[in-house]
Design an enzyme around this catalytic site. Structure first.
Site, PDB file in Angstrom:
ATOM      1  N   LYS A   1     -28.880   4.330 -19.970  1.00  0.00           N
ATOM      2  CA  LYS A   1     -28.908   3.506 -18.772  1.00  0.00           C
ATOM      3  C   LYS A   1     -27.631   3.341 -18.139  1.00  0.00           C
ATOM      4  CE  LYS A   1     -30.040  -1.644 -18.450  1.00  0.00           C
ATOM      5  NZ  LYS A   1     -30.348  -2.628 -19.041  1.00  0.00           N
TER       6      LYS A   1
ATOM      7  N   SER B   1     -34.286  -6.997 -22.184  1.00  0.00           N
ATOM      8  CA  SER B   1     -34.583  -5.782 -21.566  1.00  0.00           C
ATOM      9  C   SER B   1     -34.703  -4.414 -21.950  1.00  0.00           C
ATOM     10  CB  SER B   1     -32.798  -5.621 -20.766  1.00  0.00           C
ATOM     11  OG  SER B   1     -33.074  -6.687 -19.679  1.00  0.00           O
TER      12      SER B   1
ATOM     13  N   SER C   1     -34.815  -5.075 -17.995  1.00  0.00           N
ATOM     14  CA  SER C   1     -33.998  -4.226 -17.031  1.00  0.00           C
ATOM     15  C   SER C   1     -33.804  -2.664 -17.377  1.00  0.00           C
ATOM     16  CB  SER C   1     -32.755  -4.788 -16.800  1.00  0.00           C
ATOM     17  OG  SER C   1     -32.208  -4.708 -17.994  1.00  0.00           O
TER      18      SER C   1
END
Lengths: 458, 492
Positions: free
Chosen positions: A67, A166, A142
């Site tokens: 990420k 997330s 997310s």
């Protein structure tokens, strides 16, 4: 079968048996990324060419995605925000360093809601990631890019962060396995902070076994993160096949209250039946303070966010503050307000007291049961734009996941089925540092279902 | 006329001289180094970096608290103090808010005679000596009127900020940031508003300085900025002239405002700034107005304070618990262990020197001013004790004290062994004089009766002849001045 369709375990074993080479693996995944990424926008940065890690180790030849909130030395790290559009870090986060030193090759940095604020991926400043099962739908957020990268065969392992759901939410929306470890199990060092007391550092894989294999490498005390625990790191694959016979699984009534999509509820009931069939006991329990969790989360989390984002002032690195998106600004405002003189006691302090009650809820529950299971999302994956005009509706996507972050307990999101071609997951929640048990429970279910074997058609 | 009474509290920042910084491994010894050479992701506040507290710094903070008679709560934590300034890379300073490491301490100062003495001899070196002398007197008499307790509200741990440098680069005026100082461990000591004059403030600060140096936790070098002083000053109206308010539990009667003077770097400037403020505030009060609550700066050239920030502009620091650092829990055993690590402090050492070595208050005060001198002195005494056994010399602790105080021995050059050797050589010379001198003089005088008669007849120059004879009798070891004196006395 293409190499990019194999699981981590299959890749490692195949390499050992010399069925294929490291180069063949990497080429297969790169080709896949080149083909698929323009469709789903999972990677913000792809590290192509021959930038392969030639270090010898368990993960030599294995492509890994991070990420874009994990700082990577010499590789642009944006946190999904235009503020850091051109930011190139000076150092590697602990988890990145651990993986790289085991031979893993970083194939790219994955898309996300800016600063990890969001549940759909639509808050990315670089256009949202799309759900590989239906590109009109959000992949969840997310950590959208990482979930999609694994779901779409762009890498067998990708890393995310879970501050309020997330990892688990996109895992559920994309039909992959996602772990939110116990707070303090995996180092946060070098991962751009969202809400420091909630941020949990986990990963996506296609199978439960793969997930355990990776936690073996990331878990443990980090001298650079004072909040990591000294608790012993077991071999998470060791007891994975022990089954669930006689295991007590708690079913908290608060998690099946009104507001749950009947389709989700239906799938969840089928999951429970499977577990009963495997010999587990389903026990009704209560986590009585659950109804306050989301409110508490939206006080403490923005408070920490407002402080954590203060350093992005454009003085030493990054662009200036007018590049912050709407959601970041909203949370900075909320957090600044709740911490202000005269409001602190009524908001932050009160919220911290309720947080203690939520921790106690879990402690009491684990006196009766071994693990708890609940749905991950109250709804199916939704369409782009469906909730973007209504922040509160978006916040409600996390109603079943934030409590674990407030309490610090670990949770594993597992594929549980499909509704109209869209994935639905469920989560197994355990006491602190019970990840080995979560894997054992998840693995048992995975062995009698084939959801994880389904591949999106792209 | 109103009976005005100054109400003063102090905030003191002290940089600890730990090897590494407060929250990272960078070298904390930054002074005089090339800018931005002692930095890392943590003290630069780079994205993702996390603080890990320096154990030694925390221990030293606790030890300072214990030396200031503080309670050490068994649970403590760090907090974030949020504010924007370019020298603060994270946008917040890690500090301590409602659970500091040390609370409710106190320090005794000796005060009454000091003021009268200093007033009598303002600014002179004698005045400085008088401080010690007066303190000794006060101590000796144990006079309650001259002994005063200043309560310590708290001692807490935090991190220093970077430093802004204003300069010209490529012909353009600009501000540069040096982060070498960023995250150097900083201890803040806060007193209660128990101080009533600039003299008391100065005496308190000097004693605090002395204790910090005794503990060896900081150089407390004010020129380098490793000790920074901030007095909070207001002026109240005392109940009546005959009963000045000097007890410590009347916070309810504190004035409604206070003025903080920021970052002063010498004890004398603190004194001057306080005196200036008292006068300024009294003037305002006499007009029937209330001074503004504000933060002021100190202009050392003009000797005045100037307004920096008013109450309305005061920051809301939005303190909240630092989530990156778990709370710190002590056991009582740990605290006991730290207590045992505290060296003997000045007050105790002074009393012991008086009792053990028979020193005057004055001498003991000078010898205990700095720990190094006190240790040097005691090491000298151990040496002389050895020599007494071996060589039967006659040295007393008082004699060693005199040498250190009056002859200004350079303790970094002369070892205590060498000093004692030196003293004993001199002592041996003197000893010969005392025991044999009379006898030798008797002999010389009776052997040289003519010279004696000449002297008595007015030929005083024969004294030099007699002196030479005596010196010869002593094989040149004698003290000529003394012999001359003795001869003159005998020849009268």
């Amino acid at each position: 079968m293409e190499l990019y369709q194999l699981s981590l375990k299959e890749l490692i074993e195949g390499l050992k048996d010399k069925k294929f080479t490291r180069k063949e693996i990497l080429v297969s995944f790169y080709t896949r990324i080149q083909k698929i990424n323009p469709i789903v926008n999972a990677f913000l940065t792809v590290i192509g060419g021959n930038n392969w890690n030639d270090k010898e180790g368990e993960l030599s030849g294995i492509p890994v995605g991070f990420k874009d909130i994990y700082v990577t030395k010499d590789i642009r790290t944006t946190a999904g925000s235009k503020v850091l559009e051109n930011y190139i870090p000076q150092y590697n986060s602990t988890v990145v360093q651990k993986l790289v030193s085991k031979g893993a090759t970083i194939v790219g940095k994955t898309n996300q809601d800016a600063w990890a604020h969001g549940s759909s991926g639509e808050n990315s400043d670089f256009a949202p990631t799309k759900n590989p099962w239906n590109i009109d739908y959000v992949p969840g957020g997310s950590s959208s890019g990482s979930a999609v990268a694994v779901a779409a065969g762009m890498c067998p392992v990708a890393f995310g962060t879970d501050t309020g759901g997330s990892i688990r939410l996109p895992a559920s929306f994309c039909n992959v396995v996602g772990l939110k470890p116990t707070y303090g199990r995996v180092s946060r060092y070098g991962i751009i902070a969202m809400a420091s007391s909630h941020d949990s550092i986990g990963h996506f894989t296609r199978t439960v076994y793969d997930n355990a294999l990776i936690l073996n490498m990331t878990a443990g005390k980090d001298p650079c993160d004072a909040t990591t625990s000294n608790t012993n790191v077991p071999d998470y694959t060791k007891n994975i096949k022990n089954g669930v016979k006689g295991l007590k699984i708690g079913l908290p009534k608060e998690y099946l209250a009104k507001g749950i999509d009947p389709n989700v509820e239906k799938i969840f009931k089928q999951v429970l039946q499977k577990y009963e069939g495997l010999g587990a006991k389903i026990i009704d329990i209560s986590l009585p303070h659950t109804e306050y969790a989301l409110a508490v989360y939206y006080i403490i989390q923005p408070s920490e966010v407002s402080s954590n984002l203060a350093r992005y002032d454009g003085i030493r690195f990054g662009n200036d503050r007018n590049r912050f998106g709407q959601e970041a600004i909203r949370r900075i405002m909320l957090g600044t307000y709740t911490l202000s003189a005269g409001y602190y006691d009524a908001y932050y302090l009160k919220a911290m007291k309720v947080r203690t009650l939520l921790i106690q809820d879990f402690k009491k529950a684990y006196e009766k049961v071994d693990v708890i299971i609940t749905p991950v999302s109250p709804t199916l994956p939704f369409k782009f734009g469906e909730k973007t005009d209504n922040p509160l509706a978006m916040y409600l996507s996390d109603i079943l996941t934030v409590t674990m972050n407030l309490a610090g307990v670990p949770a594993l999101s597992i594929p549980g089925g499909f509704v109209r071609g869209l994935p639905v997951g469920f989560q197994i929640v355990g006491p602190n540092f019970s990840e080995d048990l979560l894997y054992q429970v998840g693995y048992a279910y995975e062995q009698v279902t084939d959801w994880h074997k389904q591949k999106p058609k792209l | 006329m109103n009976n005005f009474e100054p109400i003063i509290g102090l905030e003191i920042h002290v940089e600890l001289k730990t090897k590494s910084k407060m929250f990272c491994g960078c070298n904390a010894d930054y002074f005089g180094h090339e800018p931005n050479t002692h930095c890392c992701p943590v003290c630069l506040g780079l994205p993702g970096a996390l603080p890990v507290p320096n154990r030694r710094a925390v221990e030293w903070c606790v030890m300072l608290g214990l030396a200031l008679n503080c309670e050490i709560p068994l649970l403590s934590k760090f907090d974030r103090k949020n504010y924007f300034y370019p020298d603060l890379p994270k946008g917040y300073q890690i500090s301590q808010y409602d659970k500091p490491f040390c609370v409710n301490g106190w320090m005794e100062i000796y005060i009454k005679d000091v003021i009268s003495n200093e007033v009598r001899n303002p600014g002179s070196i004698a005045a400085v000596k008088n401080i010690r002398f007066a303190r000794s007197l006060a101590n000796a008499r144990d006079d309650n009127g001259s002994k005063k307790t200043i309560r310590i509200r708290r001692v807490h741990m935090e991190e220093d900020t970077g430093k802004l440098l204003h300069g010209v680069v490529n012909g353009e005026k600009c501000t540069l940031i040096d982060f070498n100082r960023s995250s150097v461990p900083l201890v803040e000591i806060v007193t209660e508003p128990d101080i009533r004059s600039s003299d008391e403030a100065k005496i308190f600060l000097k004693k605090l300085y002395q204790i910090i140096r005794y503990l060896g936790i900081s150089d407390a070098d004010m020129v380098k900025g490793s000790m920074r002083l901030e007095p909070n000053i207001s002026v109240g109206i005392a109940a009546s002239p005959s009963a000045p308010r000097n007890d410590n539990n009347k916070e309810s009667e504190l004035p409604s405002y206070k003025v903080e003077v920021k970052n002063i770097n010498s004890f004398n400037f603190v004194k001057k700034a306080i005196d200036y403020e008292i006068e300024r505030q009294i003037e305002i009060l006499e007009r029937g107005e209330i001074p503004k609550q504000e933060t002021r700066g100190w202009d050392e050239k003009k000797g005045i304070t100037y307004s920096q920030r008013s109450k309305e502009e005061a920051h809301d620091y939005r303190y909240f618990p630092e989530p990156d650092i778990p709370p710190i829990r002590w056991t009582t055993d740990q605290i006991t262990k730290y207590k045992l690590q505290i060296p003997e402090l000045p007050d105790k050492k002074l009393k012991r020197f008086i009792k053990e070595y028979g020193l005057s208050e004055y001498d003991a005060a000078i010898l205990t001013e700095e720990k190094e001198v006190a240790e040097y002195y005691e090491s000298g005494i151990k040496n002389y004790e050895l020599r007494i056994k071996n060589e039967k010399v006659n040295i007393t602790p008082k004699i060693i004290a005199n040498w250190i105080i009056n002859k200004k021995v350079n303790i970094s050059r002369v070892t205590p062994e060498e000093l004692v050797k030196l003293i004993s050589q001199k002592q041996q010379t003197v000893q010969i004089d005392e025991k044999e001198l009379d006898k030798i003089i008797d002999e010389i005088l009776s052997d040289n009766q003519k010279a004696v008669n000449d002297y008595k007849a007015g030929k005083t120059q024969v004294l030099m002849f007699l002196l030479g004879m005596v010196m010869r009798g002593l094989a040149g070891k004698g003290d000529t001045a003394l012999i001359r004196k003795l001869l003159e006395k005998r020849l009268q």
